[in-house]
Design a protein around this motif. Structure first.
Motif, PDB file in Angstrom:
ATOM      1  N   VAL A   1       0.849  -1.325   0.020  1.00 33.73           N
ATOM      2  CA  VAL A   1       0.005   0.004   0.059  1.00 33.73           C
ATOM      3  C   VAL A   1       1.037   1.483   0.139  1.00 33.73           C
ATOM      4  CG1 VAL A   1      -1.499   1.334   1.326  1.00 33.73           C
ATOM      5  CG2 VAL A   1      -2.288  -1.085   1.118  1.00 33.73           C
ATOM      6  N   LEU A   2       1.971   1.418   0.770  1.00 31.50           N
ATOM      7  CA  LEU A   2       2.893   2.662   0.823  1.00 31.50           C
ATOM      8  C   LEU A   2       3.425   2.558  -0.456  1.00 31.50           C
ATOM      9  CD1 LEU A   2       4.308   2.196   4.697  1.00 31.50           C
ATOM     10  CD2 LEU A   2       2.739   4.121   3.423  1.00 31.50           C
ATOM     11  N   ALA A   3       4.113   1.421  -1.155  1.00 34.41           N
ATOM     12  CA  ALA A   3       4.675   1.531  -2.393  1.00 34.41           C
ATOM     13  C   ALA A   3       3.586   2.115  -3.494  1.00 34.41           C
ATOM     14  CB  ALA A   3       5.156   0.259  -2.916  1.00 34.41           C
ATOM     15  N   GLU A   4       2.336   1.929  -3.228  1.00 37.33           N
ATOM     16  CA  GLU A   4       1.436   2.339  -4.157  1.00 37.33           C
ATOM     17  C   GLU A   4       1.004   3.656  -4.029  1.00 37.33           C
ATOM     18  OE1 GLU A   4       0.848   0.582  -6.777  1.00 37.33           O
ATOM     19  OE2 GLU A   4      -1.257   1.355  -7.596  1.00 37.33           O
ATOM     20  N   LEU A   5       1.248   4.045  -2.843  1.00 40.17           N
ATOM     21  CA  LEU A   5       0.804   5.616  -2.675  1.00 40.17           C
ATOM     22  C   LEU A   5       2.229   6.433  -2.951  1.00 40.17           C
ATOM     23  CD1 LEU A   5      -0.455   5.129   0.966  1.00 40.17           C
ATOM     24  CD2 LEU A   5      -1.936   6.400  -0.879  1.00 40.17           C
ATOM     25  N   GLU A   6       3.189   5.954  -2.981  1.00 34.25           N
ATOM     26  CA  GLU A   6       4.379   6.733  -3.242  1.00 34.25           C
ATOM     27  C   GLU A   6       4.437   6.832  -4.858  1.00 34.25           C
ATOM     28  OE1 GLU A   6       6.468   8.490  -1.649  1.00 34.25           O
ATOM     29  OE2 GLU A   6       5.859   7.938   0.285  1.00 34.25           O
ATOM     30  N   ARG A   7       4.120   5.745  -5.569  1.00 35.75           N
ATOM     31  CA  ARG A   7       3.812   5.818  -7.032  1.00 35.75           C
ATOM     32  C   ARG A   7       2.803   6.694  -7.364  1.00 35.75           C
ATOM     33  NH1 ARG A   7       5.002   0.326  -7.399  1.00 35.75           N
ATOM     34  NH2 ARG A   7       2.653  -0.142  -6.657  1.00 35.75           N
ATOM     35  N   ALA A   8       1.804   6.702  -6.663  1.00 39.12           N
ATOM     36  CA  ALA A   8       0.853   7.735  -7.014  1.00 39.12           C
ATOM     37  C   ALA A   8       1.068   9.271  -6.747  1.00 39.12           C
ATOM     38  CB  ALA A   8      -0.651   7.393  -5.946  1.00 39.12           C
TER      39      ALA A   8
ATOM     40  N   ARG B   1     -11.770   2.150   2.513  1.00 35.70           N
ATOM     41  CA  ARG B   1     -12.387   0.937   2.841  1.00 35.70           C
ATOM     42  C   ARG B   1     -11.274  -0.198   2.350  1.00 35.70           C
ATOM     43  NH1 ARG B   1     -15.985  -3.136   0.681  1.00 35.70           N
ATOM     44  NH2 ARG B   1     -17.841  -3.841   1.975  1.00 35.70           N
ATOM     45  N   GLY B   2     -10.776  -0.905   3.230  1.00 36.70           N
ATOM     46  CA  GLY B   2      -9.691  -1.820   2.801  1.00 36.70           C
ATOM     47  C   GLY B   2      -9.899  -3.228   2.122  1.00 36.70           C
ATOM     48  N   ASP B   3      -8.880  -4.099   2.041  1.00 38.10           N
ATOM     49  CA  ASP B   3      -8.969  -5.331   1.270  1.00 38.10           C
ATOM     50  C   ASP B   3      -7.735  -5.880   1.714  1.00 38.10           C
ATOM     51  OD1 ASP B   3      -9.300  -7.653  -0.190  1.00 38.10           O
ATOM     52  OD2 ASP B   3     -10.049  -6.312  -1.893  1.00 38.10           O
ATOM     53  N   THR B   4      -7.739  -7.423   1.797  1.00 38.79           N
ATOM     54  CA  THR B   4      -6.500  -8.096   2.250  1.00 38.79           C
ATOM     55  C   THR B   4      -5.328  -8.043   1.301  1.00 38.79           C
ATOM     56  OG1 THR B   4      -7.526  -9.952   1.252  1.00 38.79           O
ATOM     57  CG2 THR B   4      -7.815  -9.621   3.810  1.00 38.79           C
ATOM     58  N   ARG B   5      -5.564  -7.548   0.221  1.00 30.74           N
ATOM     59  CA  ARG B   5      -4.382  -7.413  -0.638  1.00 30.74           C
ATOM     60  C   ARG B   5      -4.591  -6.316  -1.578  1.00 30.74           C
ATOM     61  NH1 ARG B   5      -5.595  -9.632  -5.424  1.00 30.74           N
ATOM     62  NH2 ARG B   5      -7.725 -10.452  -5.569  1.00 30.74           N
ATOM     63  N   LEU B   6      -3.391  -5.715  -2.334  1.00 31.39           N
ATOM     64  CA  LEU B   6      -3.482  -4.483  -2.909  1.00 31.39           C
ATOM     65  C   LEU B   6      -4.087  -4.909  -4.228  1.00 31.39           C
ATOM     66  CD1 LEU B   6      -2.954  -1.490  -3.255  1.00 31.39           C
ATOM     67  CD2 LEU B   6      -0.688  -2.189  -4.478  1.00 31.39           C
ATOM     68  N   THR B   7      -5.515  -4.690  -4.254  1.00 29.38           N
ATOM     69  CA  THR B   7      -6.134  -5.140  -5.568  1.00 29.38           C
ATOM     70  C   THR B   7      -6.218  -3.807  -6.492  1.00 29.38           C
ATOM     71  OG1 THR B   7      -8.350  -4.216  -4.388  1.00 29.38           O
ATOM     72  CG2 THR B   7      -7.635  -6.625  -4.531  1.00 29.38           C
ATOM     73  N   GLU B   8      -6.635  -3.949  -7.803  1.00 32.96           N
ATOM     74  CA  GLU B   8      -6.727  -2.829  -8.677  1.00 32.96           C
ATOM     75  C   GLU B   8      -7.802  -1.790  -8.081  1.00 32.96           C
ATOM     76  OE1 GLU B   8      -7.358  -3.028 -12.876  1.00 32.96           O
ATOM     77  OE2 GLU B   8      -7.911  -0.942 -13.018  1.00 32.96           O
ATOM     78  N   PRO B   9      -8.979  -2.275  -7.556  1.00 32.00           N
ATOM     79  CA  PRO B   9      -9.831  -1.227  -7.084  1.00 32.00           C
ATOM     80  C   PRO B   9      -9.276  -0.512  -5.654  1.00 32.00           C
ATOM     81  CG  PRO B   9     -11.150  -3.222  -7.558  1.00 32.00           C
ATOM     82  CD  PRO B   9      -9.609  -3.597  -7.598  1.00 32.00           C
ATOM     83  N   LEU B  10      -8.805  -1.281  -5.049  1.00 29.54           N
ATOM     84  CA  LEU B  10      -8.024  -0.486  -3.804  1.00 29.54           C
ATOM     85  C   LEU B  10      -6.900   0.656  -4.371  1.00 29.54           C
ATOM     86  CD1 LEU B  10      -7.514   0.012  -0.921  1.00 29.54           C
ATOM     87  CD2 LEU B  10      -6.116  -1.895  -0.442  1.00 29.54           C
ATOM     88  N   SER B  11      -6.166   0.136  -5.224  1.00 26.99           N
ATOM     89  CA  SER B  11      -5.159   1.174  -5.956  1.00 26.99           C
ATOM     90  C   SER B  11      -5.712   2.241  -6.449  1.00 26.99           C
ATOM     91  CB  SER B  11      -4.291   0.475  -7.046  1.00 26.99           C
ATOM     92  OG  SER B  11      -3.775   1.335  -7.859  1.00 26.99           O
ATOM     93  N   ARG B  12      -6.828   2.229  -7.097  1.00 30.37           N
ATOM     94  CA  ARG B  12      -7.789   3.324  -7.833  1.00 30.37           C
ATOM     95  C   ARG B  12      -8.082   4.241  -6.533  1.00 30.37           C
ATOM     96  NH1 ARG B  12     -10.030   1.264 -13.183  1.00 30.37           N
ATOM     97  NH2 ARG B  12     -11.093   3.268 -13.253  1.00 30.37           N
ATOM     98  N   VAL B  13      -8.715   3.660  -5.468  1.00 33.38           N
ATOM     99  CA  VAL B  13      -9.066   4.359  -4.499  1.00 33.38           C
ATOM    100  C   VAL B  13      -8.082   5.357  -3.619  1.00 33.38           C
ATOM    101  CG1 VAL B  13     -10.371   4.580  -2.208  1.00 33.38           C
ATOM    102  CG2 VAL B  13     -11.128   2.797  -3.884  1.00 33.38           C
ATOM    103  N   LEU B  14      -6.819   4.834  -3.745  1.00 37.79           N
ATOM    104  CA  LEU B  14      -5.693   5.472  -3.250  1.00 37.79           C
ATOM    105  C   LEU B  14      -5.325   6.647  -4.100  1.00 37.79           C
ATOM    106  CD1 LEU B  14      -3.539   2.022  -1.995  1.00 37.79           C
ATOM    107  CD2 LEU B  14      -4.711   4.000  -0.557  1.00 37.79           C
ATOM    108  N   HIS B  15      -5.321   6.448  -5.347  1.00 41.12           N
ATOM    109  CA  HIS B  15      -5.168   7.443  -6.337  1.00 41.12           C
ATOM    110  C   HIS B  15      -6.080   8.746  -6.050  1.00 41.12           C
ATOM    111  CE1 HIS B  15      -2.099   4.659  -8.100  1.00 41.12           C
ATOM    112  NE2 HIS B  15      -1.819   5.589  -8.728  1.00 41.12           N
ATOM    113  N   HIS B  16      -7.334   8.136  -6.101  1.00 43.15           N
ATOM    114  CA  HIS B  16      -8.498   9.182  -6.069  1.00 43.15           C
ATOM    115  C   HIS B  16      -8.357  10.175  -4.785  1.00 43.15           C
ATOM    116  CE1 HIS B  16     -12.731  10.056  -6.932  1.00 43.15           C
ATOM    117  NE2 HIS B  16     -12.623  10.609  -5.437  1.00 43.15           N
TER     118      HIS B  16
END
Ligand SMILES: [Zn+2]
Length: 270
Positions: free
Chosen positions: A65-72, A121-136
């Protein structure tokens, strides 16, 4: 805020999510948030990761999640020129806990929202929908950090968040289905007036009205991106933050009045 109901797949999403919350309800989160930090974020995480994943499951999830946030974060700087200086707090909740706590805040199912802190609203792994919410949600947090007391009209805030989320997911502009849906709504006089889209938030809208508002806001930002090129979006947002005046920023960067922008989109859809 990020709705879980998208215009094109509202029925499917609702069915899938009902099943998802039924399975997660049994596990439960322990209310003891793990905290982990990266260059630009502080993450608090309390998703009930199943036993098979164990401690390492949670650790891996938090690192992802942190790596995805840094990418975003880097993408947001590149696309919108927004680069918050202070670390941003991000709370990732167990889905059942998120629904129990926050469902009452919105009239439609939310996947995440920002109110000083990014809540997802989390998930048990970094899914594409979760990645999109983080970007949003990062777009909302970054606009707030750039202009803390500026009330940004929802079509700019939500349209910008939708555009960034989708652009980073590889989508360029309205799909044929979205364009047809908007054209149908325009024909039936069901598009929102710009005044309704200029409220600070869509949180009070009923599900159908909200899904139209999100899609129409995305279409407005997409129109600007096509009209001036994607790079101009960053110039416009910088001008909005500097002048704190939406009409002035549109005139200066796009030579457009708000009414012209609204009319231009409606013309395209007719
Ligand atoms: Zn949003």
């Amino acid at each position: 805020m990020r709705s879980r109901i998208r215009w094109a797949s509202a029925a499917l999403a609702a069915a899938g999510l009902a099943a998802a919350s039924a399975t997660s309800a049994g596990r439960g989160a322990d209310g003891d948030f793990d905290q982990r930090t990266s260059a630009h974020f502080v993450l608090y995480q309390d998703v009930a990761i199943d036993e098979a994943g164990g401690f390492h499951g949670s650790l891996r999830f938090e690192q992802q999640v942190l790596a995805e946030l840094e990418r975003a974060y880097e993408a947001l700087d590149r696309r919108f020129g927004l680069r918050p200086l202070r670390k941003l707090d991000v709370v990732v909740y167990d889905p059942a806990v998120f629904d129990a706590h926050f469902a009452g805040l919105f009239r439609f199912p939310a996947a995440g929202f920002y109110g000083g802190v990014i809540r997802v609203r989390g998930d048990t792994r970094l899914t594409e929908p979760l990645s999109r919410v983080l970007h949003h949600e990062l777009v909302h947090a970054a606009l707030d950090a750039a202009a803390p007391s500026l009330v940004v009209p929802a079509w700019v805030n939500e349209g910008g968040a939708e555009w960034f989320e989708m652009r980073e997911a590889g989508k360029r502009g309205l799909s044929a289905g979205e364009r047809n849906a908007l054209a149908g709504l325009a024909r039936r006089g069901e598009l929102h007036e710009l005044g309704a889209l200029s409220a600070p938030s869509f949180a009070g809208m009923a599900p159908r009205a909200a899904s139209i508002a999100y899609l129409q806001s995305y279409a407005l930002i997409d129109h600007l991106a096509r009209r001036g090129g994607e790079r101009k979006l960053a110039q416009w947002l910088a001008e909005l933050v500097r002048s704190r005046h939406l009409e002035r920023s549109l005139r200066r960067v796009y030579r457009l009045d708000l009414a012209d922008l609204d009319a231009a989109l409606r013309r395209e859809l007719s």
